[in-house]
Structure formats: structure tokens, C-alpha cells
Design an enzyme around this catalytic site. Structure first.
Site, mmCIF file in Angstrom:
data_model
loop_
_atom_site.group_PDB
_atom_site.id
_atom_site.type_symbol
_atom_site.label_atom_id
_atom_site.label_comp_id
_atom_site.label_asym_id
_atom_site.label_seq_id
_atom_site.Cartn_x
_atom_site.Cartn_y
_atom_site.Cartn_z
ATOM 1 N N GLU A 220 -63.312 -21.739 53.890
ATOM 2 C CA GLU A 220 -61.952 -21.197 53.790
ATOM 3 C C GLU A 220 -61.006 -22.248 53.214
ATOM 4 O O GLU A 220 -60.956 -23.383 53.690
ATOM 5 C CB GLU A 220 -61.504 -20.764 55.194
ATOM 6 N N LYS A 269 -53.726 -12.192 56.544
ATOM 7 C CA LYS A 269 -52.775 -12.435 57.631
ATOM 8 C C LYS A 269 -51.544 -11.605 57.292
ATOM 9 O O LYS A 269 -50.961 -11.783 56.218
ATOM 10 C CB LYS A 269 -52.399 -13.918 57.718
ATOM 11 N N GLY A 297 -55.575 -15.525 61.993
ATOM 12 C CA GLY A 297 -54.636 -15.656 63.109
ATOM 13 C C GLY A 297 -53.776 -16.893 62.931
ATOM 14 O O GLY A 297 -54.094 -17.769 62.124
HETATM 15 O O1 OSB Z 1 -55.833 -21.459 58.592
HETATM 16 O O2 OSB Z 1 -56.433 -19.816 59.754
HETATM 17 C C1 OSB Z 1 -55.783 -20.854 59.647
HETATM 18 C C2 OSB Z 1 -54.107 -21.712 62.974
HETATM 19 C C3 OSB Z 1 -52.907 -22.224 62.531
HETATM 20 C C4 OSB Z 1 -52.669 -22.315 61.187
HETATM 21 C C5 OSB Z 1 -53.642 -21.895 60.271
HETATM 22 C C6 OSB Z 1 -54.828 -21.349 60.703
HETATM 23 C C7 OSB Z 1 -55.094 -21.303 62.083
HETATM 24 C C8 OSB Z 1 -56.344 -20.834 62.674
HETATM 25 C C9 OSB Z 1 -56.288 -20.312 64.082
HETATM 26 O O3 OSB Z 1 -57.415 -20.927 62.128
HETATM 27 C C10 OSB Z 1 -56.595 -18.874 64.182
HETATM 28 C C11 OSB Z 1 -56.241 -18.300 65.532
HETATM 29 O O4 OSB Z 1 -57.055 -18.394 66.445
HETATM 30 O O5 OSB Z 1 -55.151 -17.729 65.693
HETATM 31 MG MG MG Z 2 -57.207 -20.551 57.304
#
Ligand code: OSB
Ligand code: MG
Length: 375
Positions: A220, A269, A297
């Protein structure tokens, strides 16, 4: 999306709160460590009904370039005065009012998502149904923050035991191949992915190629948050699918990315895309390209989490989302219901709208500021 004949819904008033929710444990990603969640909460009111949403922007612009002070200013100075006192037949009717403002997808999503909740409640339907989704539960994975390898191995084991359907490891330079090798060594069959939150450049291609040896579901956002082109170059040089997160802010971005094969999976998202309507467009576009999506998330409280769960019931959400149990993050949630996964499945809240109820006693006790708007 099914069209529903409906009278216009007037937004009588709005309330914007800022709340502070402690995290049970700090959460570290390549850009830094989060110790608490400061959450802008939006309440839209119509008659006796209330619609809710939360903002997913950070206090400072470290995930994307949006940040809480800018979000609060846009809501206070433009969006909330614009929508209060106005009536909208459906969420589509709200879009022309939000569209002229540049950027600020997460801020606009707050208004759009709270309106969806209000609108769905006025129709007595769950958001899931109005979106065209179905099912009573969704598959969920888990996102594990950066930490010592030995500790991460323990956390992987406990989440695999709990039934999570995919483990995502946060990585950054110096904390990547050895970590993935260790986790893969102990868990040869687990669905595994990594998330770099833009920590690498094309100069790291050699290291990223090494990750091809570990059967990752996807990598990712390895490259810059505002880049698509370099991801296409990288995708030609690695066999692991790239999943785009930060660099997809609109369906236009998604189309451009898919046309040049800059990624083969997209993380949706709702906040990052500016709301449900744009998320639906990205979902449908990806389906046409035969590209799977999953719901990301932002460590949301139960309010944002409930929204994410409804969205995840759409058919092209074929990979587990980051919509894990709220109890992983918070000792006490902002809602009365418990959003807890069972065997890697998260039940979809029942009832109209998002289907969850704010715990006002608790919210009042952690509210930093409240502003009211009426038309
Ligand atoms: O890149 O998906 C991301 C959390 C904070 C900022 C960016 C990300 C994330 C997570 C956490 O990967 C996902 C979650 O459990 O809410
Ligand atoms: Mg991410």
C-alpha cells in the site's frame, strides 16, 4: 444506487464539536506516532432527527495535506452556514454546494456523510440499503503499527487467533524486509500486506523488489502521497500488486491511475474521497477495471467506523477492510453499541442511518469545544 422519491429535507441546525479520545496504545506509521485522536464531530439536525459524522483529518498535515484547523475554518466560515436553513432532496443535491471549494475532501465528507445519516433516518432505512449494499457482516483485517519485530510477531499471532482475515504491517525504511520475512516465516499462510504511507521513492526499487518474495496481497502506497506516475513505473518493476491510498482523492485520480496501471487495488476511504458519492464512483470504476477495493480506516471512533462498515457492504469490496474492533483503539467508544469483530467478521449495525447511537454522557466529558449553527 436506488433512487428514492422524497421531499426535500431541511437542515434546521448544525453542531460542530471537537473531542479528544485517548488511544489505548500509541499508533506509529512511517510519518509519525499518534498518541490520541482529536475528532471533529458534526451533528446535522432536521425536525427531531440527527445525522452524525466525524472528520478523519489529523491535527497537522502528516497523512495528507488536510488538517483539523483548516477543516474547522471551512466548516465554520462556509459549509455549515451554507447548509443550515437549506433543504436537500438527497445527497446528490448537496454536491453542487460543496464542489466549488478546492480540496478539503475530508471536510466536505463530514457534511456529506452526516447528511446521508440524516437522510437515511428520514427514510427509515440503513445507509447500507440506500448505497446498494447488502449482507449482515463484512470481512475485516487489521492494521498493525510500527513496533519492535518480536512485539509485532506477538500481535500478529493474537490477531490471527482472533480470526482477522488479513494482517497489514506498517513499514518504513529500515523496518521492512526483515519484518516481513519474520512474519512470513512464522505465518506462511496468512493473508499479509504492508503499508508504507509514502515512505519510499523509486530509488528504493531494489528493496521493494525483495518484498516480491513474500507473497504479499499488496504493497500500500509505497511512493509519494501526491504521485501517480512513479507508482506506474514501480508497478512495472514489481510483481506484488500496488494498492493506492493517499494518491487517490477523486474518481478522476482513480481513472488516471488505473489507465496507466499505477496500482491494481484501491483503498477506499470515504473521508479521503470527499464522501459516499465519490466513493461509489471509485467503487464502480474499479469494478469496471476488475480492480478490487477495500475500506481503509483512520482510527475512527464508532461513528466513522459505522459509516465505513455500511460502505463495505458494496459488492466490489472483495478484500477485508481496516474496520477492526473499536476496542483495539479505545477504552471507551463514542457510541453506545459495541463495534466488535467476531471471527474476522464485523456485524453491520442495524436500524436507520448509521445504526449507532452516540454516548452523549461520555462525549460531553471529552468535548474540547462546541459551536452551533442555525439557518
Ligand atoms: O494509511 O491506512 C492508513 C491510520 C492512520 C493513518 C493512515 C492509515 C492508518 C491505518 C489504520 O492503517 C487503519 C485503522 O485501523 O483505522
Ligand atoms: Mg494506507
Amino acid at each position: 444506487m436506488p433512487s428514492v422519491a422524497q421531499h426535500a429535507l431541511k437542515i434546521d441546525s448544525a453542531e460542530l464539536r471537537l473531542v479528544r479520545l485517548e488511544l489505548l496504545t500509541p499508533f506509529t506509521i512511517s510519518t509519525g506516532t499518534m498518541h490520541e485522536k482529536i475528532i471533529p464531530l458534526l451533528i446535522l439536525r432536521s425536525g427531531g432527527l440527527e445525522g452524525y459524522s466525524e472528520g478523519v483529518m489529523d491535527p497537522l498535515p502528516d497523512y495528507l495535506d488536510e488538517q483539523i484547523p483548516g477543516a474547522m475554518a471551512l466548516l465554520r466560515d462556509a459549509l455549515l452556514p451554507q447548509v443550515t436553513g437549506a433543504a436537500f432532496e438527497n445527497p446528490q443535491a448537496l454536491e453542487p454546494l460543496l464542489a466549488p471549494w478546492r480540496g478539503h475532501q475530508m471536510t466536505k465528507a463530514m457534511v456529506e456523510m452526516a447528511f446521508w445519516d440524516l437522510w437515511a433516518k428520514s427514510l427509515g432505512r440503513p445507509i447500507k440499503t440506500l448505497l446498494g449494499g447488502s449482507g449482515d457482516a463484512i470481512d475485516v483485517g487489521v492494521s498493525l503499527g510500527i513496533g519492535p519485530v518480536a512485539e509485532t510477531l506477538g500481535r500478529v499471532a493474537s490477531h490471527v487467533e482472533q480470526g482477522y482475515k488479513r494482517i497489514k504491517l506498517k513499514i518504513k525504511p529500515g523496518h521492512d524486509v526483515a519484518l516481513v520475512a519474520a512474519v512470513r516465516g512464522e505465518f506462511p499462510d496468512v493473508a499479509l500486506s504492508v503499508d508504507a504511507n509514502s515512505a519510499y521513492t523509486l530509488a528504493d526499487t531494489g528493496m521493494l523488489q525483495k518484498l516480491d518474495g513474500y507473497g504479499l496481497d499488496y504493497i500500500e502506497q509505497p511512493l509519494a502521497w501526491n504521485d501517480i506516475q512513479d507508482h506506474a513505473t514501480l508497478q512495472q518493476r514489481i510483481s506484488t500488486p500496488i494498492c493506492l491510498d493517499e494518491s487517490i482523492r477523486s474518481v478522476k485520480d482513480a481513472r488516471k491511475a488505473l489507465q496507466i496501471d499505477a496500482g491494481r487495488v484501491i483503498n477506499i476511504k470515504v473521508g479521503r474521497l470527499g464522501g459516499y458519492l465519490e466513493s461509489l464512483r471509485v467503487h464502480d470504476l474499479c469494478a469496471a477495471f476488475e480492480v478490487p477495493v477495500w475500506c481503509g480506516g483512520m482510527l475512527e471512533s464508532g461513528i466513522g467506523r459505522a459509516h465505513n462498515i455500511h460502505l463495505s457492504t458494496l459488492p466490489n469490496f472483495t478484500k477485508p477492510g481496516d474496520t477492526s474492533s473499536a476496542s483495539r483503539y479505545f477504552a471507551r467508544d463514542l457510541i453506545q453499541e459495541k463495534l466488535e469483530a467476531v471471527g474476522g467478521r464485523m456485524p453491520v449495525p442495524e436500524g436507520p442511518g448509521i445504526g449507532v447511537t452516540p454516548d452523549w454522557t461520555f462525549i460531553d466529558s471529552i468535548t474540547l469545544s462546541t459551536e452551533s449553527f442555525s439557518g
